[in-house]
Design a protein around this motif. Structure first.
Motif, PDB file in Angstrom:
ATOM      1  N   THR A 121       0.840  -1.204   0.000  1.00 22.41           N
ATOM      2  CA  THR A 121       0.000   0.000   0.000  1.00 22.41           C
ATOM      3  C   THR A 121       0.875   1.255   0.000  1.00 22.41           C
ATOM      4  O   THR A 121       0.599   2.236  -0.697  1.00 22.41           O
ATOM      5  CB  THR A 121      -0.934   0.020   1.237  1.00 22.41           C
ATOM      6  N   GLN A 122       1.931   1.204   0.786  1.00 20.66           N
ATOM      7  CA  GLN A 122       2.860   2.345   0.875  1.00 20.66           C
ATOM      8  C   GLN A 122       3.445   2.699  -0.503  1.00 20.66           C
ATOM      9  O   GLN A 122       3.491   3.870  -0.885  1.00 20.66           O
ATOM     10  CB  GLN A 122       3.994   1.951   1.828  1.00 20.66           C
ATOM     11  N   PHE A 123       3.868   1.678  -1.248  1.00 23.43           N
ATOM     12  CA  PHE A 123       4.396   1.941  -2.599  1.00 23.43           C
ATOM     13  C   PHE A 123       3.282   2.478  -3.506  1.00 23.43           C
ATOM     14  O   PHE A 123       3.484   3.411  -4.272  1.00 23.43           O
ATOM     15  CB  PHE A 123       4.967   0.660  -3.225  1.00 23.43           C
ATOM     16  N   ALA A 124       2.113   1.858  -3.399  1.00 18.93           N
ATOM     17  CA  ALA A 124       1.001   2.242  -4.275  1.00 18.93           C
ATOM     18  C   ALA A 124       0.546   3.685  -4.008  1.00 18.93           C
ATOM     19  O   ALA A 124       0.012   4.348  -4.900  1.00 18.93           O
ATOM     20  CB  ALA A 124      -0.165   1.271  -4.095  1.00 18.93           C
ATOM     21  N   MET A 125       0.770   4.168  -2.788  1.00 14.92           N
ATOM     22  CA  MET A 125       0.389   5.552  -2.469  1.00 14.92           C
ATOM     23  C   MET A 125       1.124   6.553  -3.362  1.00 14.92           C
ATOM     24  O   MET A 125       0.616   7.638  -3.653  1.00 14.92           O
ATOM     25  CB  MET A 125       0.681   5.853  -0.991  1.00 14.92           C
ATOM     26  N   LYS A 126       2.313   6.182  -3.800  1.00 14.16           N
ATOM     27  CA  LYS A 126       3.082   7.082  -4.695  1.00 14.16           C
ATOM     28  C   LYS A 126       2.353   7.215  -6.036  1.00 14.16           C
ATOM     29  O   LYS A 126       2.301   8.285  -6.620  1.00 14.16           O
ATOM     30  CB  LYS A 126       4.499   6.543  -4.920  1.00 14.16           C
ATOM     31  N   LEU A 150      -9.889   0.269   7.263  1.00 15.65           N
ATOM     32  CA  LEU A 150      -9.796   1.573   7.908  1.00 15.65           C
ATOM     33  C   LEU A 150      -8.322   1.979   7.933  1.00 15.65           C
ATOM     34  O   LEU A 150      -7.479   1.246   8.471  1.00 15.65           O
ATOM     35  CB  LEU A 150     -10.364   1.459   9.328  1.00 15.65           C
ATOM     36  N   VAL A 151      -8.025   3.107   7.322  1.00 15.19           N
ATOM     37  CA  VAL A 151      -6.638   3.604   7.340  1.00 15.19           C
ATOM     38  C   VAL A 151      -6.482   4.415   8.624  1.00 15.19           C
ATOM     39  O   VAL A 151      -6.899   5.566   8.704  1.00 15.19           O
ATOM     40  CB  VAL A 151      -6.342   4.471   6.091  1.00 15.19           C
ATOM     41  N   LYS A 152      -5.924   3.770   9.635  1.00 14.20           N
ATOM     42  CA  LYS A 152      -5.843   4.414  10.943  1.00 14.20           C
ATOM     43  C   LYS A 152      -4.858   5.571  10.925  1.00 14.20           C
ATOM     44  O   LYS A 152      -5.071   6.604  11.549  1.00 14.20           O
ATOM     45  CB  LYS A 152      -5.453   3.404  12.013  1.00 14.20           C
ATOM     46  N   SER A 153      -3.743   5.402  10.233  1.00 15.72           N
ATOM     47  CA  SER A 153      -2.836   6.542  10.058  1.00 15.72           C
ATOM     48  C   SER A 153      -2.011   6.325   8.797  1.00 15.72           C
ATOM     49  O   SER A 153      -1.805   5.190   8.357  1.00 15.72           O
ATOM     50  CB  SER A 153      -1.940   6.730  11.288  1.00 15.72           C
ATOM     51  N   LEU A 154      -1.562   7.441   8.237  1.00 16.55           N
ATOM     52  CA  LEU A 154      -0.747   7.361   7.012  1.00 16.55           C
ATOM     53  C   LEU A 154       0.735   7.313   7.356  1.00 16.55           C
ATOM     54  O   LEU A 154       1.531   6.751   6.617  1.00 16.55           O
ATOM     55  CB  LEU A 154      -1.013   8.588   6.126  1.00 16.55           C
ATOM     56  N   SER A 155       1.093   7.936   8.472  1.00 21.30           N
ATOM     57  CA  SER A 155       2.504   7.989   8.815  1.00 21.30           C
ATOM     58  C   SER A 155       2.685   7.794  10.330  1.00 21.30           C
ATOM     59  O   SER A 155       2.438   8.730  11.076  1.00 21.30           O
ATOM     60  CB  SER A 155       3.059   9.350   8.374  1.00 21.30           C
ATOM     61  N   PRO A 156       3.051   6.588  10.771  1.00 23.42           N
ATOM     62  CA  PRO A 156       3.327   5.412   9.966  1.00 23.42           C
ATOM     63  C   PRO A 156       2.020   4.835   9.406  1.00 23.42           C
ATOM     64  O   PRO A 156       0.958   4.974  10.042  1.00 23.42           O
ATOM     65  CB  PRO A 156       3.949   4.439  10.963  1.00 23.42           C
TER      66      PRO A 156
END
Ligand code: HSE
Length: 306
Positions: A121-126, A150-156
């Motif tokens: 998901t992290q790579f796909a966010m780019k 549920l995306v609890k947080s983006l970073s991390p």
């Protein structure tokens, strides 16, 4: 194995009160992609069918997410990507997300799965950021994990998988107009009133509880959006009429799918989902605007190898 064909599903983001954090996965519509491992290093997009999209890797959503993973891992090979696009860009059912997750999911499988779904998901966010001018994961996560996420947080980056009641269906109408996510984000207010926020988080908490407890009545009382819908619904022709017709036909809730123009309804059972489809079809047939309608069970599997 040097080649893999995958189904990359459409998704519904926001889900009424869950702007930018909640999403679910559809099974009735999605893209197909073929990922091939080759000796020549680099990422090459060799075929795109369905819609006109850029072939240049750095300008293509699937290419950008693939590059993000490729540059991190630096494998001793290259990849070719073929994209068979069924989800219209700008439709509000996660077209860019399907492309973004497809390339990294396929490459990961061909490399023996060095990354987990959160890392993918992290790579796909780019790639998603190329399309919508900001990083968000509420379409990517359900496409990769399936079901509700549920995306609890983006970073991390932290993603929670939320259970989906067995008999839950979505009816989606896609009016054939394009709304760019970046434009649809630009019209939103930068601040919200405390009273609206209170209503929103009460509904959001209740919606999550209803999904955990199969409580359709609570789901119906929770599928409201006090913050985003009033602004974005103005961009969608006959939104109010569609919503009213769907609710009259028995939908648990009806709201904007992602950044629009698609409109989703959640329904208990296929019979009600079909009645909702008939009711909203009637509304749109008289408008002269072309549209598609999909009825889909919540897809708990997510992206898959064909
Ligand atoms: N959460 C994003 C938005 C989804 O509503 O802008 C875009 O598909």
């Amino acid at each position: 194995m040097n080649e893999i064909k995958i189904f990359s599903p459409a998704t519904v983001a926001n889900v009424a009160c869950g702007y930018d954090v909640l999403g679910f996965c559809l099974d009735a519509v999605g893209d197909e992609m073929l990922i091939r491992k080759v000796d020549k290093k680099g990422i090459l997009i060799t075929k795109i069918e369905g819609f006109e999209l850029p072939f240049k890797t750095e300008l293509n959503v699937a290419g950008v997410s693939a590059l993000a993973m490729y540059e991190k891992l630096q494998p001793d090979c290259g990849f070719e990507i073929e994209i068979y696009k069924n989800i219209k860009p700008g439709s509000g059912i996660g077209s860019s997300a399907a492309s973004a997750v497809g390339s990294v999911f396929g490459m990961n499988a061909l490399l023996g799965s060095p990354y987990n779904k959160t890392e993918l998901t992290q790579f796909a966010m780019k790639g998603e950021a190329l399309a919508s001018k900001c990083e968000h994961a509420d379409n990517l996560a359900p496409a990769l994990f399936g079901g509700f996420t549920l995306v609890k947080s983006l970073s991390p980056l932290e993603i929670l998988e939320i259970p989906s009641p067995d008999n839950l269906y979505a009816t989606i109408i896609h009016p054939q107009i394009e709304i760019k996510t970046a434009d649809s984000r630009a019209i939103l207010p930068k601040e919200v009133k405390l009273q609206e926020a209170i209503v929103q988080w009460a509904n959001f908490g209740s919606l999550i509880h209803s999904l955990h407890t199969n409580n359709y009545q609570l789901m119906k009382r929770s599928l409201h959006d006090a913050i985003i819908e009033p602004h974005r619904s103005k961009l969608i022709p006959f939104y109010k009429e569609v919503k009213q017709a769907a609710l009259n036909a028995g939908a648990l809730g009806t709201n904007i799918s992602g950044s629009g123009p698609s409109i989703f309804s959640l329904c208990k059972g296929i019979e009600i989902a079909t009645m909702v489809s008939d009711a909203i079809k009637k509304v749109y047939l008289s408008t002269g605007i072309k549209f598609d309608i999909h009825i889909s069970k919540i897809n708990i599997e997510g992206i898959k190898v064909l």
